[in-house]
Design an enzyme around this catalytic site. Structure first.
Site, PDB file in Angstrom:
ATOM      1  N   GLN A  27     -41.325 -12.606 -34.840  1.00 47.11           N
ATOM      2  CA  GLN A  27     -40.819 -11.928 -35.716  1.00 47.11           C
ATOM      3  C   GLN A  27     -41.600 -10.486 -35.682  1.00 47.11           C
ATOM      4  O   GLN A  27     -40.890  -9.449 -36.179  1.00 47.11           O
ATOM      5  CB  GLN A  27     -41.273 -12.747 -37.235  1.00 47.11           C
ATOM      6  CG  GLN A  27     -40.914 -11.466 -38.244  1.00 47.11           C
ATOM      7  CD  GLN A  27     -40.958 -12.348 -39.543  1.00 47.11           C
ATOM      8  OE1 GLN A  27     -39.835 -12.811 -40.019  1.00 47.11           O
ATOM      9  NE2 GLN A  27     -41.917 -12.584 -40.193  1.00 47.11           N
TER      10      GLN A  27
ATOM     11  N   HIS B  57     -51.613 -15.046 -46.515  1.00 41.08           N
ATOM     12  CA  HIS B  57     -50.977 -13.956 -46.985  1.00 41.08           C
ATOM     13  C   HIS B  57     -52.244 -12.885 -47.759  1.00 41.08           C
ATOM     14  O   HIS B  57     -52.209 -11.876 -47.672  1.00 41.08           O
ATOM     15  CB  HIS B  57     -50.209 -14.406 -48.270  1.00 41.08           C
ATOM     16  CG  HIS B  57     -48.797 -14.998 -47.742  1.00 41.08           C
ATOM     17  ND1 HIS B  57     -48.714 -16.323 -47.810  1.00 41.08           N
ATOM     18  CD2 HIS B  57     -47.958 -14.499 -47.377  1.00 41.08           C
ATOM     19  CE1 HIS B  57     -47.512 -16.813 -47.507  1.00 41.08           C
ATOM     20  NE2 HIS B  57     -46.885 -15.771 -46.860  1.00 41.08           N
TER      21      HIS B  57
HETATM   22  O1  PAF Z   1     -42.245 -14.026 -42.852  1.00 35.94           O
HETATM   23  C1  PAF Z   1     -41.800 -14.043 -43.773  1.00 35.94           C
HETATM   24  O2  PAF Z   1     -42.149 -14.411 -44.551  1.00 35.94           O
HETATM   25  C2  PAF Z   1     -40.328 -13.468 -43.712  1.00 35.94           C
HETATM   26  O3  PAF Z   1     -39.463 -13.675 -42.607  1.00 35.94           O
HETATM   27  C3  PAF Z   1     -40.063 -11.893 -44.311  1.00 35.94           C
HETATM   28  C4  PAF Z   1     -40.743 -11.352 -43.296  1.00 35.94           C
HETATM   29  C5  PAF Z   1     -40.953 -11.853 -45.481  1.00 35.94           C
HETATM   30  C6  PAF Z   1     -38.736 -11.528 -44.486  1.00 35.94           C
HETATM   31  O4  PAF Z   1     -38.065 -12.142 -45.329  1.00 35.94           O
END
Ligand code: PAF
Length: 290
Positions: free
Chosen positions: A164, A47
């Site tokens: 995603q 992150h």
């Molecule tokens: O990747 C994640 O942590 C989650 O899928 C997100 C994009 C924050 C959506 O809740």
């Protein structure tokens, strides 16, 4: 809303929609390029690298921390999801993040929010879509809402969740949202283990065992030079089966359509793997062809 200020580092924390709106009203002009990093918390170096990229390429970085219930198809996974709010704030402070938003469920799913709905087609039928029914609809629901609330020009997502990223890109095109999706490389520890909030639930021994994912992906890269996708996939499946992990799937896909590759290679073919270590679901992927 509070201003947390230590050693000259400041991060504004908003715990409700009202606090978010006040902060944005005071801090954003029509010129400000807002960069959004949506997360579910338990922040780690992966992150941090998204936030650093966001800091370098936008004016005002918002990180959201929300464990979105609608994207969990396994209730145990939801209740076991790690929460480390104080540490998250410390990390964001050190990264010079501008605002962190911890919405309440009622802020996201308020009575006047209606997700317009989306037909994801094959994107929702393969790999994660097949194994986690409803997951991507939940992801779209929450990300669409976060976009609505924070109005970013750019949004940053990690490629560890490769599918995603494809789904979010599809959604942005589908609704013609004026948002640039910025994919960011997977962060790994020194041994190659992909960083994940779920790793907090692994013992040191499990972390070592989980390296089979990275090693399998690296070997697939080598194998792809002399084998067909089907053969490379078989070798990868065998490598996971020989380990202590329980394999869910291995696929080799064309990176734009996510179509499975079988007899011939596409450019930038990706191998995607999911396997369990105990009850912890591990996901990883890698480009195995240039
Ligand atoms: O990747 C994640 O942590 C989650 O899928 C997100 C994009 C924050 C959506 O809740």
């Amino acid at each position: 809303m509070s201003l947390i200020n230590t050693n000259k580092q400041i991060v504004i924390t908003a715990y409700s929609l009202a606090e978010l709106q006040t902060a944005l009203k005071n801090l954003i002009t029509s010129e400000t390029i807002i960069g959004l990093v949506p997360t579910m918390g338990a922040l780690h170096e992966g992150h941090a690298s998204l936030v650093r990229t966001a800091k370098n390429t936008s004016d005002f970085v918002i990180v959201t921390v929300f464990i979105n219930p609608t994207q969990f198809n396994n209730p145990d996974d939801l209740s076991n999801y790690p929460k480390t709010e104080d540490k998250d704030i410390e990390l964001l402070k050190s990264l010079d993040c501008d605002l962190v938003f911890f919405p309440q469920v009622e802020d996201i799913y308020s009575h006047d929010y209606h997700f317009p709905g989306i037909e994801l087609g094959f994107l929702d039928q393969t790999m994660e879509g097949e194994h986690r029914p409803g997951h991507f609809l939940g992801v779209c629901q929450v990300v669409y809402r976060l976009f609505q609330l924070t109005q970013p020009q750019k949004a940053y997502f990690g490629l560890k969740d490769f599918q995603q990223v494809s789904v979010i890109r599809f959604m942005v095109n589908y609704f013609k949202l004026p948002i640039e999706i910025v994919p960011c490389e997977t962060s790994r520890n020194n041994n190659g283990l992909a960083l994940s909030s779920r790793n907090l639930r692994l013992t040191e021994h499990q972390k070592t065992e989980a390296l089979v994912l990275f090693n399998t992906l690296e070997q697939a890269k080598i194998n792809s030079k002399s084998m067909t996708p089907i053969q490379v996939k078989k070798m990868a499946e065998q490598s996971i089966k020989n380990s202590s992990l329980i394999l869910e799937y291995v696929e080799i896909v064309e990176p734009n359509t996510l179509n499975n590759l079988q007899t011939s290679w596409s450019n930038h073919a990706r191998m995607c793997i999911v396997a369990y270590s105990g009850d912890v679901r591990l996901i990883d992927n890698m480009e195995i062809r240039e």
